[in-house]
Design an enzyme around this catalytic site. Structure first.
Site, PDB file in Angstrom:
ATOM      1  N   LYS A 203      -0.121  20.809 -12.603  1.00  0.00           N
ATOM      2  CA  LYS A 203      -1.133  20.921 -11.456  1.00  0.00           C
ATOM      3  C   LYS A 203      -0.419  20.364 -10.204  1.00  0.00           C
ATOM      4  O   LYS A 203      -0.191  19.246  -9.977  1.00  0.00           O
ATOM      5  CB  LYS A 203      -2.384  19.876 -11.836  1.00  0.00           C
ATOM      6  CG  LYS A 203      -3.836  20.327 -11.330  1.00  0.00           C
ATOM      7  CD  LYS A 203      -4.021  20.228  -9.716  1.00  0.00           C
ATOM      8  CE  LYS A 203      -4.227  18.998  -9.140  1.00  0.00           C
ATOM      9  NZ  LYS A 203      -4.106  19.073  -7.813  1.00  0.00           N
ATOM     10  N   GLY A 256       2.307  10.174  -7.445  1.00  0.00           N
ATOM     11  CA  GLY A 256       1.344  10.371  -6.485  1.00  0.00           C
ATOM     12  C   GLY A 256       1.275   8.885  -5.910  1.00  0.00           C
ATOM     13  O   GLY A 256       2.091   8.225  -6.110  1.00  0.00           O
ATOM     14  N   SER A 257       0.097   8.771  -5.552  1.00  0.00           N
ATOM     15  CA  SER A 257      -0.311   7.528  -4.717  1.00  0.00           C
ATOM     16  C   SER A 257      -0.777   6.461  -5.794  1.00  0.00           C
ATOM     17  O   SER A 257      -1.135   6.674  -6.687  1.00  0.00           O
ATOM     18  CB  SER A 257      -1.487   7.939  -3.933  1.00  0.00           C
ATOM     19  OG  SER A 257      -2.738   8.324  -4.498  1.00  0.00           O
ATOM     20  N   THR A 258      -0.665   5.224  -5.210  1.00  0.00           N
ATOM     21  CA  THR A 258      -0.919   4.050  -6.351  1.00  0.00           C
ATOM     22  C   THR A 258      -2.379   4.113  -6.560  1.00  0.00           C
ATOM     23  O   THR A 258      -2.859   3.606  -7.519  1.00  0.00           O
ATOM     24  CB  THR A 258      -0.212   2.727  -5.641  1.00  0.00           C
ATOM     25  OG1 THR A 258       1.216   3.071  -5.589  1.00  0.00           O
ATOM     26  CG2 THR A 258      -0.717   1.530  -6.466  1.00  0.00           C
ATOM     27  N   GLY A 261      -2.878   6.513  -9.095  1.00  0.00           N
ATOM     28  CA  GLY A 261      -2.083   6.008 -10.352  1.00  0.00           C
ATOM     29  C   GLY A 261      -3.293   5.106 -10.905  1.00  0.00           C
ATOM     30  O   GLY A 261      -3.101   5.048 -12.362  1.00  0.00           O
ATOM     31  N   GLU A 278       4.608   7.602 -11.451  1.00  0.00           N
ATOM     32  CA  GLU A 278       5.493   7.410 -10.420  1.00  0.00           C
ATOM     33  C   GLU A 278       4.850   7.465  -9.100  1.00  0.00           C
ATOM     34  O   GLU A 278       4.280   8.352  -8.656  1.00  0.00           O
ATOM     35  CB  GLU A 278       6.469   8.516 -10.340  1.00  0.00           C
ATOM     36  CG  GLU A 278       7.516   8.803 -11.635  1.00  0.00           C
ATOM     37  CD  GLU A 278       8.512   7.967 -11.491  1.00  0.00           C
ATOM     38  OE1 GLU A 278       9.060   7.353 -10.542  1.00  0.00           O
ATOM     39  OE2 GLU A 278       8.975   7.424 -12.515  1.00  0.00           O
ATOM     40  N   CYS A 312       9.233   9.048  -1.210  1.00  0.00           N
ATOM     41  CA  CYS A 312       8.449   7.442  -1.836  1.00  0.00           C
ATOM     42  C   CYS A 312       9.554   6.511  -1.569  1.00  0.00           C
ATOM     43  O   CYS A 312       8.980   5.628  -1.595  1.00  0.00           O
ATOM     44  CB  CYS A 312       8.279   7.890  -3.338  1.00  0.00           C
ATOM     45  SG  CYS A 312       9.541   8.665  -4.299  1.00  0.00           S
ATOM     46  N   GLU A 409       2.403   1.808   2.583  1.00  0.00           N
ATOM     47  CA  GLU A 409       3.084   3.089   2.771  1.00  0.00           C
ATOM     48  C   GLU A 409       2.556   3.985   3.980  1.00  0.00           C
ATOM     49  O   GLU A 409       1.289   4.173   3.930  1.00  0.00           O
ATOM     50  CB  GLU A 409       3.204   3.822   1.516  1.00  0.00           C
ATOM     51  CG  GLU A 409       4.001   4.860   1.282  1.00  0.00           C
ATOM     52  CD  GLU A 409       3.929   5.706  -0.280  1.00  0.00           C
ATOM     53  OE1 GLU A 409       2.776   5.549  -0.357  1.00  0.00           O
ATOM     54  OE2 GLU A 409       4.848   5.869  -0.617  1.00  0.00           O
TER      55      GLU A 409
HETATM   56  P1  NAD Z   1      -2.223  11.580  -4.572  1.00  0.00           P
HETATM   57  O1  NAD Z   1      -2.233  10.692  -5.453  1.00  0.00           O
HETATM   58  O2  NAD Z   1      -3.431  12.066  -3.320  1.00  0.00           O
HETATM   59  O3  NAD Z   1      -2.127  13.133  -5.231  1.00  0.00           O
HETATM   60  C1  NAD Z   1      -0.975  13.260  -6.147  1.00  0.00           C
HETATM   61  C2  NAD Z   1      -1.421  14.541  -6.973  1.00  0.00           C
HETATM   62  O4  NAD Z   1      -2.675  14.142  -7.826  1.00  0.00           O
HETATM   63  C3  NAD Z   1      -2.076  15.718  -6.298  1.00  0.00           C
HETATM   64  O5  NAD Z   1      -1.843  16.998  -7.277  1.00  0.00           O
HETATM   65  C4  NAD Z   1      -3.605  15.450  -6.236  1.00  0.00           C
HETATM   66  O6  NAD Z   1      -4.554  16.706  -6.564  1.00  0.00           O
HETATM   67  C5  NAD Z   1      -3.764  14.821  -7.865  1.00  0.00           C
HETATM   68  N1  NAD Z   1      -5.204  14.020  -7.771  1.00  0.00           N
HETATM   69  C6  NAD Z   1      -5.585  13.221  -6.791  1.00  0.00           C
HETATM   70  N2  NAD Z   1      -6.854  12.533  -7.255  1.00  0.00           N
HETATM   71  C7  NAD Z   1      -6.748  12.878  -8.432  1.00  0.00           C
HETATM   72  C8  NAD Z   1      -7.523  12.444  -9.660  1.00  0.00           C
HETATM   73  N3  NAD Z   1      -8.568  11.568  -9.698  1.00  0.00           N
HETATM   74  N4  NAD Z   1      -7.086  12.728 -11.076  1.00  0.00           N
HETATM   75  C9  NAD Z   1      -6.105  13.456 -11.428  1.00  0.00           C
HETATM   76  N5  NAD Z   1      -5.237  13.920 -10.295  1.00  0.00           N
HETATM   77  C10 NAD Z   1      -5.703  13.623  -9.131  1.00  0.00           C
HETATM   78  O7  NAD Z   1      -0.834  11.823  -3.599  1.00  0.00           O
HETATM   79  P2  NAD Z   1      -0.295  12.716  -2.453  1.00  0.00           P
HETATM   80  O8  NAD Z   1      -0.856  12.098  -1.500  1.00  0.00           O
HETATM   81  O9  NAD Z   1      -0.285  14.043  -3.092  1.00  0.00           O
HETATM   82  O10 NAD Z   1       1.202  12.137  -2.609  1.00  0.00           O
HETATM   83  C11 NAD Z   1       1.765  11.244  -1.827  1.00  0.00           C
HETATM   84  C12 NAD Z   1       1.826   9.976  -2.672  1.00  0.00           C
HETATM   85  O11 NAD Z   1       3.031  10.409  -3.890  1.00  0.00           O
HETATM   86  C13 NAD Z   1       2.779   8.709  -1.906  1.00  0.00           C
HETATM   87  O12 NAD Z   1       2.248   7.607  -2.242  1.00  0.00           O
HETATM   88  C14 NAD Z   1       4.176   8.941  -2.488  1.00  0.00           C
HETATM   89  O13 NAD Z   1       4.821   7.661  -2.672  1.00  0.00           O
HETATM   90  C15 NAD Z   1       4.092   9.083  -4.113  1.00  0.00           C
HETATM   91  N6  NAD Z   1       5.399   9.773  -4.526  1.00  0.00           N
HETATM   92  C16 NAD Z   1       5.840   8.880  -5.502  1.00  0.00           C
HETATM   93  C17 NAD Z   1       7.120   9.412  -5.920  1.00  0.00           C
HETATM   94  C18 NAD Z   1       7.823   8.515  -7.029  1.00  0.00           C
HETATM   95  O14 NAD Z   1       8.553   9.184  -7.617  1.00  0.00           O
HETATM   96  N7  NAD Z   1       7.390   7.373  -7.195  1.00  0.00           N
HETATM   97  C19 NAD Z   1       7.478  10.747  -5.545  1.00  0.00           C
HETATM   98  C20 NAD Z   1       6.934  11.367  -4.608  1.00  0.00           C
HETATM   99  C21 NAD Z   1       5.876  10.810  -3.941  1.00  0.00           C
END
Ligand code: NAD
Length: 505
Positions: A203, A256-258, A261, A278, A312, A409
């Site tokens: 996804k 994605g975001s904490t 997560g 992550e 990140c 962040e």
């Molecule tokens: P996000 O958490 O909003 O979204 C990430 C993904 O999760 C997207 O595909 C989104 O559609 C999906 N998503 C959103 N809500 C969901 C839910 N309730 N259930 C399941 N899936 C859901 O993050 P973002 O804004 O897309 O990305 C930025 C974040 O990603 C930053 O916090 C960044 O630090 C982090 N990031 C971490 C790493 C790492 O390796 N640690 C790498 C890249 C980005």
């Protein structure tokens, strides 16, 4: 400081034009492309200009059910389940070759959809995605169990116990990825999952679905059996949530975001679903008085400005010893102000727009709030471009540790630089964060470099470099930056279960 936004776009690769014209794009389920069950689509736009690129299917629960079902069937299908490890490795290599053959096209698509500068896409992230598949192509033939000598008192007299372990794929994997480095993040999950023999439902983020869709086409072309990888585009709260909650999913791997997560940890915890996270970071860089300052200026500046800081592990908090503080601030300011902002397809540009106006507004809010609190903007600090999606490389001073700008962040090209006098003091500041993703230390002192590395609470510590990442280097977050590790042999472990077999002979 005004940068010149260069809006011009070179001719599109014919593959890109054809791909964009093919839209609306469907979902890849069971080896076939199909519209969402609802028939709904969503648009994806160029963040520099707002121009419509194409549209993609908006997956809902029924589509996720179909994708997980297809992945479950593919897991048991002899076409995949009985494929030899050598053949699986060869397939991964073939995928890498196909990405390489289409590197220009994928880089243009990524730059159009995400905004990132062509140089970052073409020479950074697409090669890194290729490397993921090449690295993991060597693993299927080296996934080993153990034979285990036993000392079991229940062994019947005259009998022997033969015990061994077998490594098995964990099952259907839900791979949910963010928008900052779309193809690379998808590859970091697909390559080890396929090496382990899993099947996947991928996804991509709603802001950046395009390279995942094009990759899906290339996976079909590579000869991956139907259903081994399925691609569902759509929104996090719909497709993402349905996928993460699906009982047919054995393992969730999320970047994605904490905030999200933590939601996934709570829902996956209810039925003990396997989960790798992550997440976010607020990475410190410590510059000691004996550092090679030119190297530190360039390494830290690239660490925070590359990809518009939407990284990140970005070097967002910079601690410079007071002896070198002024020179470091001046060096980073001059490095940042010399970077050229431009359209993602401008081959001369160093930085493109941020992914969306929403993200640029978020970065802007941090700067405005900091200014009200008395921070100094040494360079940058403004949005630019027709939609305000470009953000100048920004260096801040006069920040305090308790400010939001130092604790949350930002995910933009914004570095805060703070002077320090004492090592214990700076290590206290560096570690005083809920995150623990990455850190860098800059010093010519061999011994102090490793001592500082040992005291930093962080999944990765770089010495005299920043953002040096590769498929062979385990990467993961301590504290609230994540659960588990990607890359290297540890990345493979995410996708394997252990079965112990005990036989009385
Ligand atoms: P996000 O958490 O909003 O979204 C990430 C993904 O999760 C997207 O595909 C989104 O559609 C999906 N998503 C959103 N809500 C969901 C839910 N309730 N259930 C399941 N899936 C859901 O993050 P973002 O804004 O897309 O990305 C930025 C974040 O990603 C930053 O916090 C960044 O630090 C982090 N990031 C971490 C790493 C790492 O390796 N640690 C790498 C890249 C980005």
């Amino acid at each position: 400081m005004n940068h010149s936004i260069r809006p011009q776009r070179p001719d599109l690769d014919p593959g890109v034009s054809a791909f964009l014209d093919e839209g609306p794009h469907g979902l890849l389920i069971g080896g076939r492309w199909r519209p969402a069950a609802s028939g709904e689509t969503f648009e994806t736009r160029d963040p520099a200009t707002g121009a419509l690129l194409t549209s993609a299917a908006r997956a809902g629960t029924a589509d996720v059910d179909a994708a997980v079902d297809a992945a479950g069937r593919a897991l048991r299908d002899p076409a995949w389940a009985d494929m030899t490890p050598a053949a699986r490795g060869a397939l991964l290599w073939r995928i890498a070759d196909l990405i390489e053959a289409h590197a220009d096209e994928l880089a243009q698509l990524e730059s159009l959809d995400q905004g990132k500068a062509w140089r970052t896409s073409r020479f950074g992230e697409i090669p890194a995605a290729i490397n993921q598949f090449r690295y993991y192509s060597g693993w299927p033939t080296k996934i080993l169990g153990q034979t285990i000598p036993t000392s079991l008192s229940r062994t019947p007299p005259g009998k022997k116990v033969f015990a061994y372990t077998v490594r098995e794929p964990v099952g259907v994997v839900a791979a949910i990825v963010p928008w900052n480095s779309p193809l690379l993040m998808a590859s970091m999950k697909l390559a080890p999952a396929l090496a382990a023999g899993c099947t996947v439902v991928l996804k991509p983020a709603e802001d950046t679905p395009l390279t995942a869709l094009r990759l899906g086409q290339l996976l079909v072309e590579a000869g991956l059996p139907d259903g081994v990888v399925n691609v569902v585009t759509g929104y996090g709260a719909e497709a993402g949530r349905a996928l993460a909650a699906h009982p047919g999913v054995a393992k969730i791997t999320f970047t994605g975001s904490t905030v999200v997560g933590k939601q996934l940890a709570a829902s996956a915890g209810a039925d003990l679903r396997r989960l790798t996270l992550e997440l976010g970071g607020k990475s410190p860089s410590i510059v000691m008085p004996d550092a090679d300052l030119d190297a530190a200026v360039e390494g830290i500046s690239r660490g925070i400005f590359d990809n518009g800081g939407q990284v990140c592990v970005a070097s967002a908090r910079v601690y410079a010893h007071r002896d070198v503080y002024d020179r470091l601030v001046a060096g980073m300011a001059s490095f940042g102000s010399a970077l050229r902002l431009g359209h993602g397809l401008d081959t001369e540009a160093d930085l493109g727009p941020l992914v969306s106006a929403r993200q640029a507004e978020r970065v802007d809010d941090f700067i405005r709030e900091g200014a009200a609190d008395g921070i100094q903007v040494v360079t940058g600090g403004h949005r630019e471009g027709p939609l305000g999606t470009f953000f100048e490389p920004t260096v801040l001073t006069g920040v305090r540790e308790d400010m939001r700008i130092m604790r949350e962040e930002i995910f933009g090209p914004v570095a805060a630089v703070v002077p320090f006098d004492d090592l214990d003091e700076v290590l206290g500041w560096a570690n005083d964060t809920r995150y623990g993703l990455a850190a860098s230390v800059w010093t010519e002192g061999l011994s102090s470099a490793h001592r500082i590395a040992s005291r930093l609470q962080s999944g990765t510590v770089w010495i005299n470099c920043h953002s040096f990442l590769g498929p062979e280097l385990p990467k993961g977050g301590h504290k609230e930056s994540g659960w588990g590790y990607e890359n290297g042999s540890q990345g493979l472990e995410n996708y394997l279960e252990t079965k112990t077999v005990v036989a009385v002979l």
